[in-house]
Motif scaffolding. Structure first.
Motif, PDB file in Angstrom:
ATOM      1  N   ASP A  74     -25.373  -0.481   2.936  1.00  0.00           N
ATOM      2  CA  ASP A  74     -26.081  -1.096   1.920  1.00  0.00           C
ATOM      3  C   ASP A  74     -25.677  -1.977   0.938  1.00  0.00           C
ATOM      4  OD1 ASP A  74     -27.663   1.040   2.798  1.00  0.00           O
ATOM      5  OD2 ASP A  74     -26.733   2.817   1.740  1.00  0.00           O
ATOM      6  N   THR A  75     -24.417  -1.983   0.989  1.00  0.00           N
ATOM      7  CA  THR A  75     -23.811  -3.167  -0.141  1.00  0.00           C
ATOM      8  C   THR A  75     -22.824  -4.099   0.714  1.00  0.00           C
ATOM      9  OG1 THR A  75     -22.114  -1.574  -0.504  1.00  0.00           O
ATOM     10  CG2 THR A  75     -23.759  -1.334  -2.069  1.00  0.00           C
ATOM     11  N   ASP A  76     -22.380  -4.938  -0.272  1.00  0.00           N
ATOM     12  CA  ASP A  76     -21.707  -6.043   0.548  1.00  0.00           C
ATOM     13  C   ASP A  76     -20.369  -5.724   1.319  1.00  0.00           C
ATOM     14  OD1 ASP A  76     -23.395  -7.871  -0.470  1.00  0.00           O
ATOM     15  OD2 ASP A  76     -22.571  -8.509  -2.034  1.00  0.00           O
ATOM     16  N   SER A  77     -20.044  -6.355   2.270  1.00  0.00           N
ATOM     17  CA  SER A  77     -18.990  -6.086   3.161  1.00  0.00           C
ATOM     18  C   SER A  77     -17.879  -7.104   2.386  1.00  0.00           C
ATOM     19  CB  SER A  77     -19.088  -6.229   4.694  1.00  0.00           C
ATOM     20  OG  SER A  77     -19.897  -5.158   5.103  1.00  0.00           O
ATOM     21  N   GLY A  78     -16.753  -6.936   2.630  1.00  0.00           N
ATOM     22  CA  GLY A  78     -15.881  -7.809   1.755  1.00  0.00           C
ATOM     23  C   GLY A  78     -14.387  -7.497   2.413  1.00  0.00           C
ATOM     24  N   PHE A  79     -13.460  -8.474   1.721  1.00  0.00           N
ATOM     25  CA  PHE A  79     -12.305  -8.171   2.036  1.00  0.00           C
ATOM     26  C   PHE A  79     -11.416  -7.454   0.806  1.00  0.00           C
ATOM     27  CE2 PHE A  79     -12.818 -11.700   4.644  1.00  0.00           C
ATOM     28  CZ  PHE A  79     -12.018 -11.332   5.972  1.00  0.00           C
ATOM     29  N   PHE A  80     -10.459  -6.549   0.955  1.00  0.00           N
ATOM     30  CA  PHE A  80     -10.076  -5.831  -0.097  1.00  0.00           C
ATOM     31  C   PHE A  80      -8.376  -5.399   0.237  1.00  0.00           C
ATOM     32  CE2 PHE A  80     -11.178  -2.493   2.857  1.00  0.00           C
ATOM     33  CZ  PHE A  80     -10.019  -1.548   2.795  1.00  0.00           C
ATOM     34  N   GLY A  81      -7.620  -5.248  -0.752  1.00  0.00           N
ATOM     35  CA  GLY A  81      -6.257  -4.928  -0.561  1.00  0.00           C
ATOM     36  C   GLY A  81      -5.885  -3.698  -1.426  1.00  0.00           C
ATOM     37  N   ARG A  82      -5.098  -3.070  -0.977  1.00  0.00           N
ATOM     38  CA  ARG A  82      -4.590  -1.649  -1.619  1.00  0.00           C
ATOM     39  C   ARG A  82      -2.917  -1.574  -1.433  1.00  0.00           C
ATOM     40  NH1 ARG A  82      -3.151   3.847  -0.396  1.00  0.00           N
ATOM     41  NH2 ARG A  82      -4.612   5.386  -1.628  1.00  0.00           N
ATOM     42  N   THR A  83      -2.435  -1.271  -2.641  1.00  0.00           N
ATOM     43  CA  THR A  83      -1.075  -0.942  -2.867  1.00  0.00           C
ATOM     44  C   THR A  83      -0.721   0.106  -3.580  1.00  0.00           C
ATOM     45  OG1 THR A  83       1.111  -2.047  -3.664  1.00  0.00           O
ATOM     46  CG2 THR A  83      -0.754  -2.582  -4.844  1.00  0.00           C
ATOM     47  N   SER A  84       0.240   0.983  -3.284  1.00  0.00           N
ATOM     48  CA  SER A  84       0.773   1.998  -4.095  1.00  0.00           C
ATOM     49  C   SER A  84       2.344   2.072  -3.970  1.00  0.00           C
ATOM     50  CB  SER A  84       0.106   3.221  -3.765  1.00  0.00           C
ATOM     51  OG  SER A  84       0.542   3.704  -2.429  1.00  0.00           O
ATOM     52  N   ALA A  85       3.047   2.779  -4.974  1.00  0.00           N
ATOM     53  CA  ALA A  85       4.473   2.875  -5.043  1.00  0.00           C
ATOM     54  C   ALA A  85       4.658   4.140  -5.728  1.00  0.00           C
ATOM     55  CB  ALA A  85       5.272   1.789  -5.610  1.00  0.00           C
ATOM     56  N   ARG A  86       5.744   4.640  -5.448  1.00  0.00           N
ATOM     57  CA  ARG A  86       6.114   6.116  -6.004  1.00  0.00           C
ATOM     58  C   ARG A  86       7.848   6.123  -5.979  1.00  0.00           C
ATOM     59  NH1 ARG A  86       3.788  11.712  -5.419  1.00  0.00           N
ATOM     60  NH2 ARG A  86       5.719  13.213  -5.264  1.00  0.00           N
ATOM     61  N   ILE A  87       8.321   6.801  -6.796  1.00  0.00           N
ATOM     62  CA  ILE A  87       9.941   6.934  -7.129  1.00  0.00           C
ATOM     63  C   ILE A  87      10.050   8.199  -7.499  1.00  0.00           C
ATOM     64  CG2 ILE A  87      10.047   5.577  -9.370  1.00  0.00           C
ATOM     65  CD1 ILE A  87      12.787   4.753  -8.273  1.00  0.00           C
ATOM     66  N   THR A  88      11.012   8.780  -7.003  1.00  0.00           N
ATOM     67  CA  THR A  88      11.343  10.109  -7.571  1.00  0.00           C
ATOM     68  C   THR A  88      12.810  10.161  -7.612  1.00  0.00           C
ATOM     69  OG1 THR A  88       9.743  11.215  -6.403  1.00  0.00           O
ATOM     70  CG2 THR A  88      11.189  12.631  -7.018  1.00  0.00           C
ATOM     71  N   GLY A  89      13.398  10.589  -8.695  1.00  0.00           N
ATOM     72  CA  GLY A  89      14.678  10.611  -9.168  1.00  0.00           C
ATOM     73  C   GLY A  89      15.208  12.201  -9.256  1.00  0.00           C
ATOM     74  N   TYR A  90      16.764  12.536  -8.720  1.00  0.00           N
ATOM     75  CA  TYR A  90      16.959  13.830  -9.127  1.00  0.00           C
ATOM     76  C   TYR A  90      18.561  13.491  -9.568  1.00  0.00           C
ATOM     77  CZ  TYR A  90      13.588  15.010  -5.347  1.00  0.00           C
ATOM     78  OH  TYR A  90      12.409  14.929  -4.643  1.00  0.00           O
ATOM     79  N   TRP A  91      18.902  14.470 -10.841  1.00  0.00           N
ATOM     80  CA  TRP A  91      20.357  14.466 -11.213  1.00  0.00           C
ATOM     81  C   TRP A  91      20.541  15.580 -11.765  1.00  0.00           C
ATOM     82  CZ3 TRP A  91      15.672  12.737 -13.331  1.00  0.00           C
ATOM     83  CH2 TRP A  91      15.349  13.325 -14.769  1.00  0.00           C
ATOM     84  N   PRO A  92      21.961  16.029 -11.520  1.00  0.00           N
ATOM     85  CA  PRO A  92      22.305  17.399 -12.355  1.00  0.00           C
ATOM     86  C   PRO A  92      22.874  16.815 -13.582  1.00  0.00           C
ATOM     87  CG  PRO A  92      24.055  16.406 -10.935  1.00  0.00           C
ATOM     88  CD  PRO A  92      22.750  15.565 -10.577  1.00  0.00           C
ATOM     89  N   PHE A  93      22.593  18.043 -14.565  1.00  0.00           N
ATOM     90  CA  PHE A  93      23.280  17.643 -16.078  1.00  0.00           C
ATOM     91  C   PHE A  93      23.844  19.161 -16.447  1.00  0.00           C
ATOM     92  CE2 PHE A  93      18.894  18.305 -16.565  1.00  0.00           C
ATOM     93  CZ  PHE A  93      18.695  19.110 -17.542  1.00  0.00           C
ATOM     94  N   GLY A  94      24.800  19.057 -17.496  1.00  0.00           N
ATOM     95  CA  GLY A  94      25.300  20.410 -18.063  1.00  0.00           C
ATOM     96  C   GLY A  94      26.019  21.066 -16.828  1.00  0.00           C
ATOM     97  N   SER A  95      26.120  22.473 -17.245  1.00  0.00           N
ATOM     98  CA  SER A  95      27.067  23.242 -16.266  1.00  0.00           C
ATOM     99  C   SER A  95      26.189  23.596 -15.023  1.00  0.00           C
ATOM    100  CB  SER A  95      27.518  24.558 -16.937  1.00  0.00           C
ATOM    101  OG  SER A  95      26.455  25.091 -17.630  1.00  0.00           O
TER     102      SER A  95
END
Length: 667
Positions: free
Chosen positions: A510-531
């Motif tokens: 139905d609509t126009d075809s065309g070029f596209f791009g896609r990007t995503s990023a994810r970061i997860t950190g873990y750290w202990p603190f206290g006792s």
């Protein structure tokens, strides 16, 4: 090995004593340390300015004639916190008091029970200062003043009180460390070998017991063990100590550490022999080798090879080690050569050719579900694995076939896959057809996936049933995962990151075809603190780049919400909606989360309580982006297969609570 000598200054006189061949333990346990006691193999010594063990009074297991019946007592130790715990745990007065209390509750135990009278208790009290000083010396206190006394005011028949007062005095610290190398490493370094010189310097710098730090038995022993393990891991697998000793000046509170480390010959990797194969080609196993013949035989290289073999899923038993015939012929190891080339033996046991699995489960994403899986390790005799899967859930149904090659040189694995999925989400029914061909390249720290994908998404309104979108796309993609974690299954420290980059062309009726791009990023950190507290934080962002008139497949757009996104909201329930209130997916995504957790109790360390705050959303563009917030509490079970998470979250925007549960972690 010649006896080491220790100089100990505790008065104007200078004492000198030979090292005993091994520590001796008397009837009173840790107080039975000799004047100079060997701590470890290789001549390690620990200086003690105390009477010899045999000079200390011994506790009898039965009362002497001057005892007037069995007694019980309470031990009170006055000392700084950590030292008090040490003494209360190891002093004979504490151990015998506990045993006497247990025996008093079971008076019919007979002759084997412990009966201590007042006279025997007085002998224990007299022996306590020497035993306490010996214990304190293991923590670096060589000038401690200790007094022990039996309080005289106890009423007849009452529990006695024993008081131990400790003035630990100044703590002895490491003043200097001298490490001398012998063997092949020393010869190479003296001959100008840059690698050997760099290794020797790195070992010197990395020695854990550094000048200025407290001199303790645990630190001294641990530093020696870590040093020799580090050298063995670098190809000197036969390294050992020629001698180690500590020169302690108790008056100056200083300890000089001296170590002589014989590296032995440099071990090099010879031919690799593979045993146990039936269907898997030897080339597939050899493709995973992280080393070349002739390289130093480093422990990490052999461990890496074993880990790579485990990840293939082709074997249920794996062993990578030095060939046993080498160990059976000590003459090869004692030849005196500067280098030895040793073969490596890889022993494998392949998994069953075919495996079938039936699974039942439930989650807040798909509801109740049943899963049927079949795995063939080499269909039609080909060097490929074939995995077929059927999943039937309340809101999602799928059928898929994945073909993954056995390892190729690189190491790479080729893949071909296809899937058909029907998903119900936020008022839509999406039928997705996907075909993919690509290649994966995994290392110990980074996993990469490159693939060409064709997909078609047909979207219908759940209520009306009419097609609202029919889009196809051909894309080229690169997925990347990087981890630096203390544990891949149950991390508590480190970081994990992932990124996806893709681009291609969409096709629409139905609509126009065309070029596209896609990007995503994810970061997860873990750290202990206290006792006993642990933190976790996550940040995710993504964007689709396309002209306003270009239609992008529904599965390439972004939605937020759910147990691994913004808790408190339905799975993929956040994002742009059409006039009917149906989610249509956004071109941008942003989510963030922070969580703190701690074990419920020391007795149940696998069960944690957690509190969290999530925020994020998906939108048409960043100008329209409006994050929503969810927060709540949860329960964690750190099971062997991964963490089980149960969360009760409150959706701030919707003013309602939602229960989430999930198993595993996502990068």
């Amino acid at each position: 090995m010649a006896d080491a000598m220790v100089r100990l200054r505790s008065s104007p006189l200078l004492f000198q004593c030979p090292v005993l061949p091994a520590p001796r333990r008397g009837r009173h346990g840790l107080h039975a340390l000799a004047l100079c006691t060997g701590l470890m193999a290789g001549g390690s010594v620990f200086a003690q300015n105390q009477p010899a063990p045999d000079a200390l009074p011994a506790a009898a297991s039965t009362p002497s004639d001057d005892d007037q019946g069995a007694v019980s007592w309470t031990l009170q130790v006055q000392a700084p916190g950590d030292l008090r715990e040490l003494l209360e745990r190891h002093l004979d007065l504490a151990r015998y008091a506990d045993q006497a209390d247990r025996d008093s509750k079971t008076p019919d135990k007979g002759a084997d029970s412990l009966r201590i009278g007042r006279g025997e208790l007085q002998r224990l009290v007299a022996a306590t200062p020497a035993q306490a000083r010996a214990l304190l010396e293991t923590e670096g206190y060589f000038a401690a003043q200790v007094q022990a006394r039996l309080e005289p005011d106890a009423a007849p028949g009452a529990r006695l009180q024993v008081q131990v007062d400790v003035q630990p005095g100044p703590r002895t610290r490491v003043s200097a460390v001298h490490i001398d190398f012998a063997g092949s490493l020393s010869q190479r370094a003296d001959g100008g070998d840059a690698d050997a010189q760099a290794l020797a310097a790195r070992l010197q710098r990395g020695f854990a017991a550094k000048p200025g730090e407290p001199f303790t038995q645990a630190a001294w022993s641990g530093a020696k063990t870590a040093l020799i393990n580090s050298l063995r891991a670098q190809g000197y697998g036969l390294a050992n100590y020629s001698g180690t000793h500590a020169q302690v000046d108790a008056e100056a509170q200083q300890a000089t550490l001296v170590l002589v480390l014989d590296s032995g010959p440099l071990l090099r990797i010879g031919a690799t022999r593979i045993e146990g194969l039936r269907h898997v080609a030897p080339l597939s196993v050899a493709a995973l080798q992280p080393y070349a013949q002739g390289e130093p035989m480093r422990e990490q290289a052999l461990q890496t090879y074993q880990d790579r073999l485990i990840k293939t899923g082709l074997f249920d038993t794996i062993s990578v080690a030095m060939a046993p015939e080498v160990l059976a012929d000590p003459a090869q190891l004692d030849s005196g050569a500067a280098e030895l080339t040793l073969p490596v033996l890889v022993r494998l046991h392949e998994r069953s050719q075919q495996q079938a699995t039936v699974g039942l489960g439930v989650s807040d994403v798909t509801g109740p579900r049943i899963t049927l899986e079949h795995l063939h390790q080499s269909p039609f005799g080909l060097d490929w694995q074939a995995k077929s899967k059927v999943q039937i859930g309340q809101t999602e149904r799928s059928v898929s076939l994945d073909l993954v090659s056995h390892p190729r040189p690189g190491p790479y694995r080729d893949l071909i896959s296809g899937a058909l999925t029907r998903t119900e989400a936020t008022g839509l029914v999406v039928l997705s057809q996907t075909a993919r061909v690509g290649r994966s390249h995994d290392t110990e720290a980074v996993e990469r996936l490159y693939f060409l994908q064709f997909e078609r998404d047909v979207t219908r309104a759940e209520s009306a049933g009419a097609v609202t979108d029919d889009t196809s796309a051909l894309t080229l993609n690169h997925h990347w995962v990087w981890r630096r974690l203390d544990n891949l299954i149950l991390p508590t420290r480190g970081f994990g990151a992932s990124a996806e980059v893709g681009g291609g062309r969409s096709f629409h009726t139905d609509t126009d075809s065309g070029f596209f791009g896609r990007t995503s990023a994810r970061i997860t950190g873990y750290w202990p603190f206290g006792s006993s507290w642990y933190g976790q934080a996550r940040l995710q962002a993504g964007q689709v780049f396309a002209a306003p008139t270009v239609d992008v497949p529904y599965t390439q757009l972004f939605r937020a919400g759910g147990d691994d996104s913004v808790r408190g909201y339905g799975n993929q329930g956040l994002g742009p909606v059409n006039a009917a209130g149906t989610a249509i997916g956004g071109h941008v995504l942003g989510t963030a989360s922070i969580e703190v957790a701690r074990p419920i109790s020391r007795k149940q360390p696998a069960f944690w309580l957690a509190a969290f705050v999530d925020a994020g959303n998906a939108a048409v563009n960043w100008r329209a982006f409006e994050p929503v917030v969810g927060y709540g509490v949860g329960l964690r079970w750190r099971s062997p297969v991964g963490p089980l998470r149960i969360d009760l979250a409150w959706a701030e925007r919707d003013r309602r609570a939602r229960l989430h549960f999930n198993v595993g972690i996502t990068f």
